[in-house]
Design a protein around this motif. Structure first.
Motif, PDB file in Angstrom:
ATOM      1  N   ASN A  64      -3.445   0.044 -10.286  1.00 42.86           N
ATOM      2  CA  ASN A  64      -3.589  -1.420 -10.197  1.00 42.86           C
ATOM      3  C   ASN A  64      -2.284  -1.994  -9.665  1.00 42.86           C
ATOM      4  N   ILE A  65      -2.309  -2.556  -8.445  1.00 47.13           N
ATOM      5  CA  ILE A  65      -1.078  -3.070  -7.828  1.00 47.13           C
ATOM      6  C   ILE A  65      -0.544  -4.300  -8.558  1.00 47.13           C
ATOM      7  N   HIS A  66      -1.335  -4.887  -9.439  1.00 48.11           N
ATOM      8  CA  HIS A  66      -0.887  -6.071 -10.180  1.00 48.11           C
ATOM      9  C   HIS A  66      -0.340  -5.711 -11.556  1.00 48.11           C
ATOM     10  N   LEU A  67      -0.284  -4.409 -11.843  1.00 45.34           N
ATOM     11  CA  LEU A  67       0.132  -3.982 -13.169  1.00 45.34           C
ATOM     12  C   LEU A  67       1.407  -3.158 -13.072  1.00 45.34           C
ATOM     13  N   ILE A  68       2.560  -3.832 -13.105  1.00 42.54           N
ATOM     14  CA  ILE A  68       3.860  -3.179 -13.156  1.00 42.54           C
ATOM     15  C   ILE A  68       4.654  -3.769 -14.311  1.00 42.54           C
ATOM     16  N   PHE A  69       5.696  -3.029 -14.771  1.00 42.85           N
ATOM     17  CA  PHE A  69       6.370  -3.422 -15.997  1.00 42.85           C
ATOM     18  C   PHE A  69       7.881  -3.450 -15.805  1.00 42.85           C
ATOM     19  N   PRO A  70       8.565  -4.393 -16.466  1.00 45.71           N
ATOM     20  CA  PRO A  70      10.029  -4.432 -16.397  1.00 45.71           C
ATOM     21  C   PRO A  70      10.606  -3.091 -16.848  1.00 45.71           C
ATOM     22  N   GLY A  71      11.589  -2.618 -16.131  1.00 49.08           N
ATOM     23  CA  GLY A  71      12.216  -1.343 -16.446  1.00 49.08           C
ATOM     24  C   GLY A  71      11.544  -0.159 -15.758  1.00 49.08           C
ATOM     25  N   GLN A  72      10.352  -0.369 -15.200  1.00 53.65           N
ATOM     26  CA  GLN A  72       9.648   0.710 -14.501  1.00 53.65           C
ATOM     27  C   GLN A  72      10.348   1.012 -13.172  1.00 53.65           C
ATOM     28  N   LYS A  73      10.516   2.288 -12.855  1.00 54.14           N
ATOM     29  CA  LYS A  73      11.131   2.683 -11.591  1.00 54.14           C
ATOM     30  C   LYS A  73      10.031   3.010 -10.571  1.00 54.14           C
ATOM     31  N   LEU A  74      10.142   2.376  -9.432  1.00 58.52           N
ATOM     32  CA  LEU A  74       9.146   2.573  -8.377  1.00 58.52           C
ATOM     33  C   LEU A  74       9.789   3.240  -7.157  1.00 58.52           C
ATOM     34  N   VAL A  75       9.149   4.267  -6.676  1.00 64.31           N
ATOM     35  CA  VAL A  75       9.601   4.919  -5.441  1.00 64.31           C
ATOM     36  C   VAL A  75       9.172   4.022  -4.274  1.00 64.31           C
ATOM     37  N   ILE A  76      10.131   3.645  -3.452  1.00 61.34           N
ATOM     38  CA  ILE A  76       9.776   2.777  -2.318  1.00 61.34           C
ATOM     39  C   ILE A  76       9.946   3.471  -0.969  1.00 61.34           C
ATOM     40  N   ASN A  77      10.648   4.610  -0.970  1.00 57.13           N
ATOM     41  CA  ASN A  77      10.828   5.317   0.297  1.00 57.13           C
ATOM     42  C   ASN A  77      11.093   6.790   0.019  1.00 57.13           C
ATOM     43  N   ALA A  78      10.012   7.528  -0.146  1.00 60.91           N
ATOM     44  CA  ALA A  78      10.150   8.947  -0.483  1.00 60.91           C
ATOM     45  C   ALA A  78      10.209   9.832   0.748  1.00 60.91           C
ATOM     46  N   ASN A  79      10.132   9.245   1.936  1.00 61.45           N
ATOM     47  CA  ASN A  79       9.983  10.057   3.145  1.00 61.45           C
ATOM     48  C   ASN A  79      11.228  10.143   3.997  1.00 61.45           C
ATOM     49  N   ASN A  80      12.358   9.551   3.515  1.00 55.92           N
ATOM     50  CA  ASN A  80      13.575   9.609   4.337  1.00 55.92           C
ATOM     51  C   ASN A  80      13.981  11.043   4.628  1.00 55.92           C
ATOM     52  N   GLY A  81      14.131  11.826   3.535  1.00 60.99           N
ATOM     53  CA  GLY A  81      14.519  13.220   3.722  1.00 60.99           C
ATOM     54  C   GLY A  81      13.462  14.003   4.472  1.00 60.99           C
ATOM     55  N   ASP A  82      12.189  13.769   4.086  1.00 61.65           N
ATOM     56  CA  ASP A  82      11.096  14.484   4.758  1.00 61.65           C
ATOM     57  C   ASP A  82      11.011  14.109   6.219  1.00 61.65           C
ATOM     58  N   ALA A  83      11.245  12.828   6.510  1.00 62.61           N
ATOM     59  CA  ALA A  83      11.170  12.360   7.897  1.00 62.61           C
ATOM     60  C   ALA A  83      12.242  13.015   8.738  1.00 62.61           C
ATOM     61  N   ALA A  84      13.452  13.156   8.145  1.00 62.36           N
ATOM     62  CA  ALA A  84      14.541  13.791   8.888  1.00 62.36           C
ATOM     63  C   ALA A  84      14.203  15.243   9.188  1.00 62.36           C
ATOM     64  N   SER A 102       0.827  -1.209   0.000  1.00 64.85           N
ATOM     65  CA  SER A 102       0.000   0.000   0.000  1.00 64.85           C
ATOM     66  C   SER A 102       0.864   1.262   0.000  1.00 64.85           C
ATOM     67  N   SER A 103       2.037   1.217   0.674  1.00 66.49           N
ATOM     68  CA  SER A 103       2.928   2.367   0.677  1.00 66.49           C
ATOM     69  C   SER A 103       3.485   2.628  -0.712  1.00 66.49           C
ATOM     70  N   ILE A 104       3.930   1.549  -1.387  1.00 63.35           N
ATOM     71  CA  ILE A 104       4.456   1.706  -2.750  1.00 63.35           C
ATOM     72  C   ILE A 104       3.365   2.194  -3.691  1.00 63.35           C
ATOM     73  N   GLN A 105       2.167   1.634  -3.537  1.00 60.59           N
ATOM     74  CA  GLN A 105       1.043   2.051  -4.381  1.00 60.59           C
ATOM     75  C   GLN A 105       0.757   3.543  -4.200  1.00 60.59           C
ATOM     76  N   SER A 106       0.776   3.996  -2.933  1.00 56.55           N
ATOM     77  CA  SER A 106       0.487   5.397  -2.650  1.00 56.55           C
ATOM     78  C   SER A 106       1.574   6.315  -3.191  1.00 56.55           C
ATOM     79  N   LEU A 107       2.844   5.923  -2.985  1.00 59.97           N
ATOM     80  CA  LEU A 107       3.959   6.759  -3.425  1.00 59.97           C
ATOM     81  C   LEU A 107       4.030   6.885  -4.949  1.00 59.97           C
ATOM     82  N   ASN A 108       3.561   5.864  -5.631  1.00 61.03           N
ATOM     83  CA  ASN A 108       3.674   5.869  -7.091  1.00 61.03           C
ATOM     84  C   ASN A 108       2.346   6.082  -7.797  1.00 61.03           C
ATOM     85  N   SER A 109       1.297   6.332  -7.030  1.00 64.78           N
ATOM     86  CA  SER A 109      -0.044   6.568  -7.599  1.00 64.78           C
ATOM     87  C   SER A 109      -0.466   5.447  -8.540  1.00 64.78           C
ATOM     88  N   LEU A 110      -0.239   4.210  -8.111  1.00 59.52           N
ATOM     89  CA  LEU A 110      -0.588   3.045  -8.943  1.00 59.52           C
ATOM     90  C   LEU A 110      -2.082   2.777  -8.844  1.00 59.52           C
TER      91      LEU A 110
END
Length: 206
Positions: free
Chosen positions: A59-79, A49-57
């Motif tokens: 359909n969570i079952h629809l991803i493609f080879p070569g696609q870049k997914l943000v998995i942790n956009a809050n490190n800098g913001d969290a700091a 759900s976090s990856i889906q939210s960060l990438n505005s997906l």
């Protein structure tokens, strides 16, 4: 089929755009053939759900080879958020400390003022008591010398406890009137019974 390919191309482009915008300040992964969103989430200690939210997906079952997914956009913001939170907490603590110090100072000043007022009142009461005692003693001393303390003692034109002129008493020889007239006479002429006593000691009369 052409419509589906166009839709998929648009979805890919949108995914790449979101990922590209977030990648500058975020951790990203590149989807490999056979990857699933749940697998990527497990490997990167995050959630689907976090990856889906960060990438505005859509359909969570629809991803493609070569696609870049943000998995942790809050490190800098969290700091930044943590730092801001720490600053806010510190400011609140400083404000509370300042407020407590101000309240304590106000309480101390109030207590000091109350204590000073109490001491001043005590001193005034004591002075008044001493003055009253001294005045009464002088009054009794004069009455004793003049008449022995008798309200009916008479010596010519002088009458009563303080041997006042009958003219002063105005024909009223009651004890209350003698006390009242004696007070008025002494205060007007000498300012106090103590002064009247001093005059008596020097001259034998007042």
């Amino acid at each position: 089929m052409k419509f589906n390919k166009v839709a998929l191309s648009i979805a890919c482009a949108a995914g790449f755009t979101v990922a590209g915008a977030a990648a500058a300040n975020a951790d990203t992964v590149t989807v490999k053939s056979g990857d699933t969103l749940s697998q990527i989430a497990d490997e990167n200690n995050t959630t689907v759900s976090s990856i889906q939210s960060l990438n505005s997906l859509q359909n969570i079952h629809l991803i493609f080879p070569g696609q870049k997914l943000v998995i942790n956009a809050n490190n800098g913001d969290a700091a930044v958020s943590t730092q801001q939170s720490a600053q806010t907490t510190q400011q609140a603590s400083q404000q509370q400390t300042t407020q407590q110090a101000s309240q304590q100072q106000t309480m101390q000043q109030s207590a000091q003022t109350t204590q000073q007022a109490s001491q001043q009142q005590t001193m005034q009461t004591t002075q008044q008591a001493v003055a009253s005692s001294s005045e009464q003693a002088a009054r009794d001393w004069i009455a004793s010398r003049e008449s022995g303390g008798s309200y009916t003692a008479q010596n010519g034109n002088y009458y009563g406890k303080y041997q006042l002129s009958s003219a002063y008493l105005g024909g009223d020889y009651s004890a209350e009137n003698q006390e009242r007239v004696a007070d008025s006479y002494v205060l007007n002429r000498y300012g106090s019974w103590a002064n009247a006593k001093s005059h008596w000691l020097q001259n034998g009369w007042y």
